[in-house]
Design a protein around this motif. Structure first.
Motif, PDB file in Angstrom:
ATOM      1  N   GLY A 260       0.830  -1.201   0.000  1.00 25.22           N
ATOM      2  CA  GLY A 260       0.000   0.000   0.000  1.00 25.22           C
ATOM      3  C   GLY A 260       0.860   1.244   0.000  1.00 25.22           C
ATOM      4  N   ASN A 313      -5.767   1.808   6.371  1.00 28.95           N
ATOM      5  CA  ASN A 313      -5.123   0.956   7.368  1.00 28.95           C
ATOM      6  C   ASN A 313      -4.344   1.862   8.320  1.00 28.95           C
ATOM      7  OD1 ASN A 313      -3.521  -0.825   8.845  1.00 28.95           O
ATOM      8  ND2 ASN A 313      -3.078  -2.147   7.095  1.00 28.95           N
ATOM      9  N   ASP A 327      -4.233   0.471   1.697  1.00 30.94           N
ATOM     10  CA  ASP A 327      -3.877  -0.879   1.277  1.00 30.94           C
ATOM     11  C   ASP A 327      -4.193  -1.080  -0.191  1.00 30.94           C
ATOM     12  OD1 ASP A 327      -2.889  -1.678   3.723  1.00 30.94           O
ATOM     13  OD2 ASP A 327      -4.763  -2.592   4.400  1.00 30.94           O
TER      14      ASP A 327
END
Length: 439
Positions: A260, A313, A327
């Protein structure tokens, strides 16, 4: 591990949120009464200058849409009511690519252009770039922001920047070899195009000491198969980055590449919302990125609906950064999804399948409405020397297995599909219903 600002990048999240809120309050106070666009917008929403004292207050501010900024530009040409300062304050002009409508003009003061460069220093340092590196930018340097800000970031970092505009692809490869380029900044599509030209011209990419490629402009560098294909072709590490002309360079991939891109949270506030309801989605679920830039008061965007789909995240990264991550990078656009025979299809999912095939150079996807039904057609350009029908059948089967949807796959004549240097336009929607025009 390299950082641009280790103190900020590894800051506890509570302190990071305090820093964001301090900058938010200062931004709102600076814009109210000076920026015509937001002064009117917030007055209509009943917002007073001192109303934003918490993130709960911040979330009461109305969203900003690109169509509003375009209307503001038409209302007060050439730069619109969102230009906070007098025109004499601005020294940089750019505009959006216009792929989804009317191009939006954006302007920057010297201070906000330096802020752009600072954001790019996060991007460059995230990829391990130092002052000893030589950055090659195979980019035409037109009004689209593209990699203009990378030039400023390289200047601030002290690295050599080699401009690659005005040359064809083979000339660019030769200059990279002759000058010892170690980092290339381009779209994922063009990295693959350069590799294609190198193979055709018997140019060994190992002659270039490139160790990193930094990508932007389109999804790709976080699409697993595209990333793997670029890295295999170049023998170098591929890094993703995301941003927009009207927003800034807001995310980057670190050296550990946890799947990510990190949000530069010291300079941006990112929200992930349900595109239909505008409500925050549960952490880890896919939603639309709504973003606020904190260092560009001359052309701000506050709670700006990007249309980009992301998954947030908040867990710390093994690189040591506490910056949140998206992500999988940018997963696509909320308006890109098409439903074909009950299956939700995103362009990135199709690209991830097709890029498995080294025998396919380029592709184009067309969605048509035939007898009130959406139909998917994929054209592929097969690398010379391969059995085109065999490749076609394998691609068709792979898409079927991945998407539970059988497309029509056709082989295009060599050289007939478009090859791109900047943003690729591989996906088209054509309405063939009688009485309607193609779009």
């Amino acid at each position: 591990m390299q950082y641009f600002n280790q103190t900020v990048e590894t800051m506890p999240r509570e302190k990071l949120r305090d820093l964001q809120l301090e900058k938010l309050r200062g931004l709102v106070a600076q814009l109210m009464g000076r920026n015509r666009f937001y002064t009117r917008k917030w007055n209509e929403a009943g917002v007073l200058p001192g109303d934003v004292q918490s993130f709960a207050d911040f979330r009461k501010l109305p969203f900003t849409c690109k169509s509003e900024l375009v209307s503001a530009q038409e209302e007060a040409p050439p730069f619109g009511t969102n230009a906070t300062f007098p025109e004499s304050s601005y020294t940089r002009f750019h505009q959006t690519s216009g792929t989804t409508g009317v191009p939006l003009r954006v302007v920057d003061t010297p201070e906000s252009w330096e802020w752009w460069g600072t954001c790019w220093e996060y991007v460059l340092k995230g990829a391990g770039v130092t002052a000893a590196d030589r950055l090659f930018l195979p980019f035409s340097f037109g009004p689209f922001i593209g990699f203009w800000a990378a030039v400023e970031g390289a200047r601030q970092l002290g690295a050599m920047m080699i401009p690659g505009g005005g040359w064809d692809s083979l000339q660019r490869l030769e200059v990279m070899r002759d000058l010892g380029a170690t980092v290339v900044c381009c779209t994922p599509t063009y990295a693959l195009r350069l590799a294609e030209i190198a193979a055709k011209e018997k140019f060994d990419l190992r002659w270039i000491p490139v160790r990193a490629l930094i990508h932007a402009g389109e999804p790709g560098a976080n699409i697993a198969q595209t990333k793997a294909r670029i890295e295999a072709a170049w023998g170098a590490k591929c890094f993703d980055h995301a941003g927009a002309s009207e927003v800034g360079a807001h995310s980057f991939e670190c050296q550990l590449q946890p799947g990510g891109i990190h949000v530069i949270e010291s300079e941006f506030v990112a929200e992930v919302l349900d595109p239909q309801t505008g409500n925050e989605v549960p952490l880890g679920e896919t939603g639309e990125l709504v973003i606020t830039n904190l260092g560009r008061p001359g052309f701000p965007v506050v709670r700006y609906r990007t249309g980009d789909l992301v998954r947030l995240n908040l867990s710390p990264c093994e690189c040591g950064r506490t910056f949140a991550r998206f992500d999988g990078g940018l997963l696509g656009r909320s308006d890109d999804m098409v439903t074909i025979r009950g299956v939700n299809v995103y362009p990135t999912a199709i690209e991830n399948v097709i890029r498995q095939f080294a025998t396919v150079n380029e592709f184009q996807v067309t969605v048509r409405i035939v007898n009130e039904m959406q139909e998917l057609e994929v054209q592929i350009e097969v690398v010379s020397g391969n059995d085109a029908e065999h490749v076609r059948a394998r691609v068709e089967q792979a898409i079927y297995h991945a998407l539970s949807l059988r497309p029509t796959v056709k082989v295009a004549d060599p050289g007939t599909l478009a090859h791109f240097e900047m943003k690729a336009r591989r996906f088209r929607r054509l309405d063939r219903t009688p009485g309607n025009r193609s779009t």
